[in-house]
Design an enzyme around this catalytic site. Structure first.
Site, short mmCIF file in Angstrom:
data_model
loop_
_atom_site.label_atom_id
_atom_site.label_comp_id
_atom_site.label_asym_id
_atom_site.label_seq_id
_atom_site.Cartn_x
_atom_site.Cartn_y
_atom_site.Cartn_z
N ASP A 83 2.67 -44.14 -30.37
CA ASP A 83 4.63 -44.14 -30.46
C ASP A 83 4.64 -43.48 -31.22
OD1 ASP A 83 3.44 -46.38 -28.93
OD2 ASP A 83 4.74 -48.21 -30.34
N ARG A 84 6.00 -42.73 -31.07
CA ARG A 84 6.85 -41.99 -31.30
C ARG A 84 7.45 -41.94 -32.84
NH1 ARG A 84 11.24 -37.96 -28.01
NH2 ARG A 84 11.80 -36.95 -30.35
#
Length: 251
Positions: A83-84
């Site tokens: 995830d970012r």
């Protein structure tokens, strides 16, 4: 006879310039003709998204092209994602053969993925397996726990071990068995113990500006060509709340 493991440490750091002129430091943990293993910076998307921000895959391709003076397009295979807001160790494939063999390891759950995370509260047991079924709402980019009878539910499994507890928080090591979107975040929030800084699944206890305390700590895989078992390790930064437990942060 048990396989011989190769323990890999930091080899170098590449520094690239982002679109806004800012520099991005990306530690390289390992590189040969088949693999590129890096420490993903937090808040950098793994691949191009609607934000238009610099993404890790494009940055690394550009770096390979410049460092090795490669003409034309550079191949770099994305075989798993983070995830970012999550940082830590990631492996990329430098050839299509390596990409195919790494992807097969992931399909067979032969690639071991361990995370460190800090949760709000305490777990009921010092170690346990969590099994749930998850559904993703793609429009909202949110994932939900559903019943086993939900036809859209996908099985999600992980094991955790409590490493430390202090200040109303707990440090866990996660052994991720399946790689569903937002899986660790959703399963822990479902227990009432959301991850520190997680704005999406812990908005009732976390606040804007807090960095999510989830880190890709260790990958164990088999080299796609040499067939050697390799372990790559990365530690969280010396920032709060990681630095509550100095033994688990990078030097």
């Amino acid at each position: 006879m048990s396989p011989a493991f190769t323990w890999v440490t930091l080899t170098k750091t590449i520094q690239v310039f982002g679109k806004g002129g800012d520099t991005i430091d990306i530690p390289i943990l390992f590189e040969d003709n088949h693999l590129l293993v890096v420490e993903k910076p937090v808040n950098v998307p793994v691949q191009e998204d609607e934000s238009g921000d610099d993404d890790l895959l494009t940055i690394l391709k550009r770096d390979i092209k410049i460092r090795y003076e490669k003409p034309g397009n550079v191949y770099l295979g994305l075989v798993h994602r983070l995830d970012r807001p999550v940082g830590g160790v990631m492996v990329f494939a430098k050839t299509s053969k390596a990409a195919s063999r790494l992807s097969d390891q992931i399909r067979r759950n032969a690639m071991e993925k361990y995370y460190l995370t800090i949760i709000r509260g305490e777990m009921d047991a010092p170690r346990a397996k969590l099994e749930n079924y998850l559904v993703k709402d793609r429009r909202k980019n949110e994932v939900y726990v559903v019943g086993k009878d939900n036809k859209h539910g996908k099985e999600a499994e992980l094991e955790y071990e409590v490493k430390e507890e202090e200040a109303g928080m707990s440090l866990l090591e996660i052994d991720l068995h399946t790689g569903r979107p937002h899986q660790i975040r959703v399963q822990l929030a479902h227990l009432g113990t959301p991850i520190y800084g997680d704005q999406k699944y812990g908005q009732n206890v976390n606040h804007p500006g807090q960095q999510i305390a989830l880190w890709s700590h260790r990958l164990v895989l088999t080299h796609p060509v040499k067939k050697e078992d390799m372990t790559f390790t990365s530690y969280p930064p010396d920032t709060y709340p990681w630095n509550i437990w100095p033994a688990y942060i990078s030097e």
